[in-house]
Every structure is written in C-alpha cells, then in structure tokens.
Enzyme design. Structure first.
Site, PDB file in Angstrom:
ATOM      1  N   ASP A 130    -105.878   3.480   4.776  1.00 22.08           N
ATOM      2  CA  ASP A 130    -106.650   3.589   6.008  1.00 22.08           C
ATOM      3  C   ASP A 130    -105.790   4.203   7.117  1.00 22.08           C
ATOM      4  O   ASP A 130    -104.763   3.636   7.511  1.00 22.08           O
ATOM      5  CB  ASP A 130    -107.153   2.204   6.431  1.00 22.08           C
ATOM      6  CG  ASP A 130    -108.287   2.264   7.431  1.00 22.08           C
ATOM      7  OD1 ASP A 130    -108.086   2.853   8.510  1.00 22.08           O
ATOM      8  OD2 ASP A 130    -109.380   1.744   7.118  1.00 22.08           O
ATOM      9  N   HIS A 175     -96.743 -16.458   0.669  1.00 22.80           N
ATOM     10  CA  HIS A 175     -95.339 -16.643   0.289  1.00 22.80           C
ATOM     11  C   HIS A 175     -94.776 -17.814   1.079  1.00 22.80           C
ATOM     12  O   HIS A 175     -95.393 -18.310   2.026  1.00 22.80           O
ATOM     13  CB  HIS A 175     -94.508 -15.375   0.527  1.00 22.80           C
ATOM     14  CG  HIS A 175     -94.432 -14.960   1.973  1.00 22.80           C
ATOM     15  ND1 HIS A 175     -93.719 -15.653   2.924  1.00 22.80           N
ATOM     16  CD2 HIS A 175     -94.998 -13.922   2.642  1.00 22.80           C
ATOM     17  CE1 HIS A 175     -93.825 -15.066   4.098  1.00 22.80           C
ATOM     18  NE2 HIS A 175     -94.622 -14.017   3.950  1.00 22.80           N
ATOM     19  N   SER A 215     -98.660 -10.893   6.249  1.00 24.61           N
ATOM     20  CA  SER A 215     -98.635 -11.637   4.988  1.00 24.61           C
ATOM     21  C   SER A 215     -99.737 -12.689   4.990  1.00 24.61           C
ATOM     22  O   SER A 215     -99.833 -13.488   5.917  1.00 24.61           O
ATOM     23  CB  SER A 215     -97.283 -12.325   4.790  1.00 24.61           C
ATOM     24  OG  SER A 215     -96.270 -11.374   4.658  1.00 24.61           O
TER      25      SER A 215
END
Length: 436
Positions: free
Chosen positions: A370, A243, A385
């Site tokens: 997880d 992003h 990210s």
C-alpha cells in the site's frame, strides 16, 4: 567401480535421502489437528507410513485416501480428512500398516469469531518480582570490595521473587527488606528459564550510602505502545503485539505479575529506512481510559481480559478465524493505527508461509504494498506489532517483526497460535471441540 554399481549406489542413496526426509516429517507430524466443522484437510504421507481412523471416530471425521492400496517405494498417499460432526476424532499413524507409531487427535470445532483490533494501545507491565539487569561491585564500610550477588550465583536475567519468604513487590521493597534484615544472610528465591531455585546471600553495607545491598541493578516495570490484535467477546479475552515484551537491556522476557492496556493516540512517526526500522510514537495516560488487564506476557504476545468492550468495540463486527491451512500466498491487508486513534486498512502481500506444527512466531513473510502506508511510515515500524492480518474475509495472523534491511517486509504469526496462548484454543480442550 562399474557404471552398474554406481547406479545401484546412487539409487540406494536417493532412496535413503527420500525416506530420511519423510521420517523427519513424520517425527514433526502434529499430535493435534484443528478442523472447522464442514471443512477438510489434506495430508500427504509416503509409503511405508499410512493413516488409519479409529472406528469410534468415524462419525466425526471420514478419510478418503488416494492410491492407498498401491504400496510402492516413494509412493505418496494423499489423505483427505472430511469433518462431519463436532468432537474429537482419533487417528493412528502406522508403519507398514501394522505398527502404530503416533496417535493423532483431530478436533472438529465450530467456526470461531473474534473482533479484529488494529488500535494503538498503551501497555504498562509490572514484572513478577524484580528483574536483574546488571550486577555490580560494592565498596563496604570496611573499605573492601564485594560482589555478593555474583558470588551467590545470581545472574543477569534472573527474576528475584522472594526474600526470606516475603513476596517482592518492587525495587523499593527489595531495599526496604535488606535494610530491615541488615548483615544477616538472606534467602533469595529466583526464577531462571522457567525454573525456580533458592540461594543465600550476605548483604553488604555500602560505604556510599550506608544501605545494605546485594550488588544488583533491577527493573520492576516497563511501558510502551503496541497494537491490539483481537478481542473475543464470549471470554472477554484479548491478544496483542504477537511477540513478547522483553527487557531493553537484557533481552529477557519480562514475566508479568500484573499490568494494564490503555487507549492511546499516535502523536508522530519516525519513518523506517534500511538499517533502521522506524517507530510510532504515542501518548497515553496511566490513569485514564484503562481498557483491560494484562495476565500473561508470552513469546507470542500479551494476553488478558477486557474490562468494558463498549469502550473500544461497540461499532466493530466479528470476523471468522482462518486456520493455518486456509492462509494462501498473495493479497491480504492489515489493520493499523498510524494517525491519532484511527484504524485503517492497508494492502499487503503474503510472500511466504511456513508449515508449523507447534506455535512459532515467524509463521509468514509479508510485504507492504500500500503506497499510502509506505509514504507515511516507510513500511512496518515499531508499534505496529500486533496489527491483524486479514485475508479472504478472515483474520489469519498478526504482524510481529520488521526486516531491518527492508522495512517494507516483515514477519507475521498465525492467529491460531495467538488464540491458543489466550486460552481460546487449548490443546486437548474436549469441551471446546464438542461445542459445549
């Protein structure tokens, strides 16, 4: 109204609804499709639309269609594109088998490979010119109040790139130029929404410090941490974050003039909770362990060139790239760095996939399954990210955003969109498609 007429109207309305959806799908149909040599792609098209391959492309792609000759209202024709050779094939989307309404290019490419990332990196970005983050009033030495920038049409989120034809280096450079020019009108070149224009401003001498000012607050750099997504050895290109880097005050995409990525270590974690996404906190030194230069800051991540691949990738292996059509719902895993500089695999589940004909950031929804990761971070946190998403031995995407109200869930972007942003897959790249 009789039941018979109602049935007719209902039937016509249903047919109109079905075909209005199909016409919308046709309008969104991609102008380019990428297929790995030896793979195939299924396309479903409703009557009265059909697909036809150009004769000169038959040695690159073959079409096997089901029910192609049975033309009835609402019938779905399934076309299977089988790739046989590298190159660019041309298809035509037709109406009633007669009128051509769209040309489609099919790029048959060799399997691409990249080195997956997962490492936490320090990011230092210098903006193109300076970014306007606020405008303000100035009390002049004559005692009056002025707002020269606002009166000249300068807005928050604008990038000032030149003053009187001189390229802006940073915020200090703006002050220096204004005080050299003094009380003469200056030409300001501005970039806004990918368009450039020029305006004239008369600087005002501030009573506060006797400096000439425009009535703006600006930013010229930013720094933080994120996650490296991939490295492509042949081009030495990297992609990260998935992003854009945006200004913290304005939310504006910061246009990159230059910048660097550096080796970083995670020092602590703020756990994500409902309503608060959490954060990785890391350390990096701007002068040490520089890995590469940032060349572009885009909606889909940051991209640039690695200086020395041996600094980070010497012990890592290539993974094949998985196109959008290969991504499936179900089990996958991400590579993330949440302790020191160690990259670990964590299991996730792909819950939702979006069919995207053009690059978009929210390609899929993933859920952290997880327990190790959930215990340490609470799920997806800021700084993760760019973490690559791996499924069936292929890199298929990257983590981009977290759901604020459920940090175990977040969005991912298809890896092919990031590769295109990096210039590795480029629209109409005939040389790449032909394997040159």
């Amino acid at each position: 109204m009789s039941s018979y007429k109602k049935l007719i109207y209902f039937t016509l309305l249903l047919i109109l609804l079905v075909y209005s959806v199909q016409i919308l799908n046709i309008a969104r149909f991609p102008s380019q499709i990428d297929i790995i040599k030896g793979d195939s792609r299924n396309l479903n098209i409703f009557f009265p639309f059909s697909l036809e391959i150009m004769e000169e492309s038959s040695d690159i792609v073959k079409i096997n269609s089901t029910n192609a000759e049975r033309l009835s209202v609402g019938l779905k024709n399934s076309y299977n594109l089988e790739s046989t050779n590298n190159g660019i094939a041309k298809l035509k989307l037709k109406f009633l088998g007669i009128f051509s309404i769209r040309d489609i290019q099919v790029n048959v490419v060799n399997q691409a490979y990249v080195i997956p990332g997962g490492e936490t990196i320090g990011v230092k970005l210098n903006t193109k010119g300076v970014l306007v983050v606020a405008t303000s009033e100035i009390q002049s030495i004559d005692g009056k109040i002025y707002n020269p920038a606002r009166n000249a049409g300068i807005k928050v989120g604008d990038s000032i790139t030149m003053i009187n034809g001189i390229k802006i280096k940073d915020a200090d450079h703006v002050i220096q130029l204004l005080n050299n020019i003094k009380n003469n009108k200056v030409k300001i070149e501005i970039e806004r929404n990918n368009a450039s224009f020029t305006t004239e401003v008369l600087p005002v001498k501030s009573k506060q410090d006797n400096s000439y000012r425009l009535g703006i607050w600006v930013r010229d750099k930013t720094a933080g941490i994120g996650t490296l997504t991939f490295y492509e050895p042949n081009t030495k290109k990297f992609g990260a974050l998935g992003h854009a880097i945006t200004d913290v005050d304005t939310g504006t995409l910061m246009k990159a003039e230059n910048g660097e990525i550096m080796r970083a270590k995670v020092s602590s974690i703020e756990q994500g909770k409902k309503g608060s996404p959490g954060e990785l906190r890391g350390m990096f030194f701007e002068t040490d362990d520089v890995l590469g230069k940032i060349e572009n800051n885009t909606t889909f991540g940051i991209y640039g060139t690695i200086y020395d691949e041996n600094k980070l990738f010497k012990q890592k292996q290539l993974l094949p790239v998985g196109f959008q059509s290969e991504v499936k719902l179900g089990k996958a895993y991400i590579l993330a760095n949440i302790e020191g500089d160690k990259v670990t695999e964590y299991e996730v589940e792909i819950l939702k996939l979006e069919k995207q004909n053009v690059p978009q950031s929210k390609s899929m929804v993933i859920k952290i399954t997880d327990e190790r990761l959930k215990e340490k971070t609470g799920g997806i946190v800021q700084g993760m990210s760019g973490s690559p998403i791996i499924q069936n031995g292929k890199i298929v995407g990257a983590v981009t955003h977290v759901f604020v109200n459920d940090p175990t869930k977040g969005y991912g972007i298809y890896i092919e969109w990031m590769l295109k942003e990096a210039g590795i897959y480029v629209n109409n790249n005939s040389e790449f498609a032909e394997g040159k």
